[in-house]
Design a protein around this motif. Structure first.
Motif, PDB file in Angstrom:
ATOM      1  N   LEU A 123      -0.012   1.321 -11.414  1.00 43.58           N
ATOM      2  CA  LEU A 123      -0.630   1.940 -12.587  1.00 43.58           C
ATOM      3  C   LEU A 123       0.391   2.236 -13.671  1.00 43.58           C
ATOM      4  N   ALA A 124       1.601   2.631 -13.243  1.00 44.06           N
ATOM      5  CA  ALA A 124       2.648   2.934 -14.216  1.00 44.06           C
ATOM      6  C   ALA A 124       3.048   1.698 -15.012  1.00 44.06           C
ATOM      7  N   GLN A 125       2.918   0.512 -14.404  1.00 47.04           N
ATOM      8  CA  GLN A 125       3.282  -0.732 -15.078  1.00 47.04           C
ATOM      9  C   GLN A 125       2.070  -1.481 -15.625  1.00 47.04           C
ATOM     10  N   GLY A 126       0.878  -0.925 -15.406  1.00 45.05           N
ATOM     11  CA  GLY A 126      -0.328  -1.596 -15.875  1.00 45.05           C
ATOM     12  C   GLY A 126      -0.607  -2.895 -15.152  1.00 45.05           C
ATOM     13  N   ILE A 127      -0.313  -2.915 -13.846  1.00 45.00           N
ATOM     14  CA  ILE A 127      -0.437  -4.142 -13.040  1.00 45.00           C
ATOM     15  C   ILE A 127      -1.504  -3.949 -11.969  1.00 45.00           C
ATOM     16  N   ASN A 128      -2.291  -4.985 -11.743  1.00 38.88           N
ATOM     17  CA  ASN A 128      -3.156  -5.053 -10.565  1.00 38.88           C
ATOM     18  C   ASN A 128      -2.504  -6.031  -9.590  1.00 38.88           C
ATOM     19  N   HIS A 129      -2.116  -5.539  -8.411  1.00 37.76           N
ATOM     20  CA  HIS A 129      -1.299  -6.343  -7.496  1.00 37.76           C
ATOM     21  C   HIS A 129      -2.028  -6.577  -6.179  1.00 37.76           C
ATOM     22  N   THR A 130      -2.019  -7.837  -5.727  1.00 41.25           N
ATOM     23  CA  THR A 130      -2.695  -8.169  -4.466  1.00 41.25           C
ATOM     24  C   THR A 130      -1.891  -7.689  -3.263  1.00 41.25           C
ATOM     25  N   VAL A 131      -2.628  -7.173  -2.272  1.00 38.08           N
ATOM     26  CA  VAL A 131      -2.022  -6.740  -1.019  1.00 38.08           C
ATOM     27  C   VAL A 131      -2.924  -7.185   0.131  1.00 38.08           C
ATOM     28  N   HIS A 132      -2.342  -7.231   1.323  1.00 40.33           N
ATOM     29  CA  HIS A 132      -3.099  -7.440   2.550  1.00 40.33           C
ATOM     30  C   HIS A 132      -2.927  -6.191   3.414  1.00 40.33           C
ATOM     31  N   ILE A 133      -3.805  -6.023   4.364  1.00 40.11           N
ATOM     32  CA  ILE A 133      -3.654  -4.962   5.358  1.00 40.11           C
ATOM     33  C   ILE A 133      -3.591  -5.620   6.723  1.00 40.11           C
ATOM     34  N   GLU A 134      -2.660  -5.168   7.557  1.00 38.19           N
ATOM     35  CA  GLU A 134      -2.546  -5.724   8.907  1.00 38.19           C
ATOM     36  C   GLU A 134      -3.182  -4.777   9.912  1.00 38.19           C
ATOM     37  N   ILE A 135      -4.013  -5.348  10.770  1.00 38.09           N
ATOM     38  CA  ILE A 135      -4.667  -4.576  11.827  1.00 38.09           C
ATOM     39  C   ILE A 135      -3.887  -4.776  13.118  1.00 38.09           C
ATOM     40  N   ASP A 136      -3.386  -3.691  13.676  1.00 42.83           N
ATOM     41  CA  ASP A 136      -2.722  -3.770  14.982  1.00 42.83           C
ATOM     42  C   ASP A 136      -3.802  -3.833  16.056  1.00 42.83           C
ATOM     43  N   SER A 137      -4.024  -5.029  16.561  1.00 42.36           N
ATOM     44  CA  SER A 137      -5.067  -5.228  17.571  1.00 42.36           C
ATOM     45  C   SER A 137      -4.516  -5.259  18.986  1.00 42.36           C
ATOM     46  N   GLY A 138      -3.213  -4.943  19.132  1.00 41.38           N
ATOM     47  CA  GLY A 138      -2.654  -4.926  20.478  1.00 41.38           C
ATOM     48  C   GLY A 138      -1.201  -5.320  20.591  1.00 41.38           C
ATOM     49  N   MET A 139      -0.537  -5.594  19.466  1.00 45.65           N
ATOM     50  CA  MET A 139       0.897  -5.891  19.487  1.00 45.65           C
ATOM     51  C   MET A 139       1.746  -4.625  19.493  1.00 45.65           C
ATOM     52  N   SER A 140       1.173  -3.521  18.984  1.00 47.56           N
ATOM     53  CA  SER A 140       1.914  -2.255  18.844  1.00 47.56           C
ATOM     54  C   SER A 140       3.197  -2.464  18.038  1.00 47.56           C
ATOM     55  N   ARG A 141       3.030  -3.171  16.948  1.00 46.23           N
ATOM     56  CA  ARG A 141       4.170  -3.456  16.080  1.00 46.23           C
ATOM     57  C   ARG A 141       3.783  -3.055  14.668  1.00 46.23           C
ATOM     58  N   TRP A 142       3.579  -4.001  13.761  1.00 46.44           N
ATOM     59  CA  TRP A 142       3.176  -3.666  12.406  1.00 46.44           C
ATOM     60  C   TRP A 142       1.669  -3.392  12.341  1.00 46.44           C
ATOM     61  N   GLY A 143       1.281  -2.650  11.306  1.00 49.22           N
ATOM     62  CA  GLY A 143      -0.133  -2.500  11.025  1.00 49.22           C
ATOM     63  C   GLY A 143      -0.721  -1.161  11.416  1.00 49.22           C
ATOM     64  N   VAL A 144      -2.010  -1.011  11.101  1.00 48.30           N
ATOM     65  CA  VAL A 144      -2.764   0.184  11.441  1.00 48.30           C
ATOM     66  C   VAL A 144      -3.614  -0.129  12.663  1.00 48.30           C
ATOM     67  N   ARG A 145      -3.665   0.783  13.606  1.00 47.43           N
ATOM     68  CA  ARG A 145      -4.439   0.576  14.835  1.00 47.43           C
ATOM     69  C   ARG A 145      -5.895   0.264  14.478  1.00 47.43           C
ATOM     70  N   TRP A 146      -6.474  -0.688  15.198  1.00 45.97           N
ATOM     71  CA  TRP A 146      -7.835  -1.151  14.863  1.00 45.97           C
ATOM     72  C   TRP A 146      -8.841  -0.009  14.805  1.00 45.97           C
ATOM     73  N   SER A 147      -8.669   0.988  15.653  1.00 36.87           N
ATOM     74  CA  SER A 147      -9.619   2.098  15.696  1.00 36.87           C
ATOM     75  C   SER A 147      -9.464   3.048  14.510  1.00 36.87           C
ATOM     76  N   ASP A 148      -8.342   2.924  13.788  1.00 35.75           N
ATOM     77  CA  ASP A 148      -8.077   3.805  12.640  1.00 35.75           C
ATOM     78  C   ASP A 148      -8.122   3.061  11.313  1.00 35.75           C
ATOM     79  N   ALA A 149      -8.556   1.821  11.306  1.00 36.76           N
ATOM     80  CA  ALA A 149      -8.357   0.963  10.141  1.00 36.76           C
ATOM     81  C   ALA A 149      -9.324   1.237   8.994  1.00 36.76           C
ATOM     82  N   ILE A 150     -10.587   1.547   9.289  1.00 33.12           N
ATOM     83  CA  ILE A 150     -11.604   1.631   8.236  1.00 33.12           C
ATOM     84  C   ILE A 150     -11.269   2.667   7.163  1.00 33.12           C
TER      85      ILE A 150
END
Length: 377
Positions: A123-150
């Motif tokens: 917002l400070a730069q007036g930019i709309n920037h694309t992002v992805h979200i990673e769901i941790d479905s069982g690797m216990s590494r990157w991402g948000v736990r599937w049960s907490d994702a919504i």
């Protein structure tokens, strides 16, 4: 005045078969459903093969996305005038996110606090920037736990005007083995999130979970984008996953013989004296060792010279290794040696080096050091 020699003239090198690379991309395209988008992973210099070269070949083969692991890898691609969308796996810091804005690089945002900070930067730069979200479905590494994702997804989609939630991904822990039990469990957890999203007004355009193993063996997990990691390099992630006819490795490791030695009975070879000649023999000294990425073996493994297997003798050093050439006729200084790849009717596969180093294919491929010149043929 003496002209300075060009770089890359070392007598040991990594060779990349560019034509086979293009063939591999074509075969994968033919094997994949036409409606799927395709992402090419080029992290760690495309597993040692050259990030820019592989990325350009993927672009020319019709791939839609690239992925890397670090911001520097992404910037290198942009500096090479590669305009495909680039995704950074894992987590990025605030400073790295600022660079993502400058270079138009997509990253993952996996928690509300980070989403809030990154949104403020946009917002400070007036930019709309694309992002992805990673769901941790069982690797216990990157991402948000599937049960907490919504709640995280809803926050990014509804409260972050500067972030455009373009993709949702997950990653298999074991998609390439015969037993798909855990892979299917991860898939079901990911589908839980998708089905929960369908009860909202939130739409995420890109849904991807399949790495190379999933691409080959789990068509029900393709969603609308697949990720190719080592497959286009001609290497399979396991011995039991599906094969694509005609797919071949594109990397070879080669050297030229700079020296030959005649051994007498009782002569020792290498550090630690792990080999002692029991008969008169001839050995070739090779200008490559574990400092270049070859496994640190002792009397194990072999290379190819004149299309024949030549066993490693003694313990290889950081910069040299010795092989038995007593059985060869007319072996000479300057003869080509293949340490990985094919020569004549013989072939040394990356998986052969896996056995000698007791590791996995990924480490073998990425382990060839930068001091080995890359030659593209």
């Amino acid at each position: 005045m003496i002209d300075k020699p060009m770089s890359g003239i070392r007598s040991a090198w990594v060779e990349i078969d560019h034509q086979q690379l293009l063939t591999n991309f074509e075969l994968i395209n033919q094997d994949s459903p036409a409606h799927l988008k395709k992402l090419c992973v080029v992290k760690d210099q495309a597993y040692g093969h050259g990030g820019v070269v592989i990325a350009k070949a993927a672009r020319d083969a019709g791939y839609d996305y690239l992925a890397v692991e670090t911001i520097d890898e992404a910037i290198e691609l942009r500096d090479a005038q590669i305009e495909l969308p680039i995704l950074i796996f894992g987590e990025v810091s605030d400073a790295e996110f600022a660079a993502c804005l400058a270079y138009r690089i997509t990253c993952c945002v996996n928690d509300i606090d980070k989403a809030r900070r990154f949104n403020a930067l946009c917002l400070a730069q007036g930019i709309n920037h694309t992002v992805h979200i990673e769901i941790d479905s069982g690797m216990s590494r990157w991402g948000v736990r599937w049960s907490d994702a919504i709640p995280v997804i809803e926050y990014i989609a509804r409260e972050c005007d500067g972030l455009v939630l373009e993709g949702m991904m997950s990653h298999f822990a074991m998609s390439d083995e015969a037993d798909k039990t855990y892979a299917n469990l991860q898939h079901s957890r990911f589908v839980e999130v998708i089905e929960a999203l369908e009860q909202t007004d939130i739409t995420i355009p890109l849904i991807h979970m399949s790495n190379t193993g999933g691409l080959l063996d789990l068509p029900h997990a393709h969603f609308n984008m697949i990720r190719s990691g080592i497959l286009h390099l001609g290497v399979y992630p396991s011995l039991v996953c599906k094969r694509i006819e005609g797919l071949k490795p594109i990397m070879s490791v080669k050297a030229q013989i700079p020296a030959l030695r005649q051994l007498q009975v009782g002569d020792c070879v290498g550090y630690g004296m792990h080999f002692t000649a029991s008969t008169p023999m001839q050995i070739a000294i090779l200008p490559i060792g574990y400092g270049d990425g070859y496994p640190r073996v002792r009397n194990e493994g072999y290379v190819l010279i004149h299309g024949q297997q030549c066993p490693v003798v003694g313990g290889n050093a950081m910069d040299a290794m010795m092989v038995d050439v007593s059985h060869l006729d007319n072996v000479s200084i300057g003869d080509e040696v293949v340490l990985m790849g094919g020569q004549g009717d013989e072939w040394i596969d990356p998986r052969d080096l896996v056995k000698w180093k007791k590791t996995v294919c990924y480490e073998i491929l990425t382990g060839w050091r930068a001091r080995l010149p890359r030659r593209y043929v």
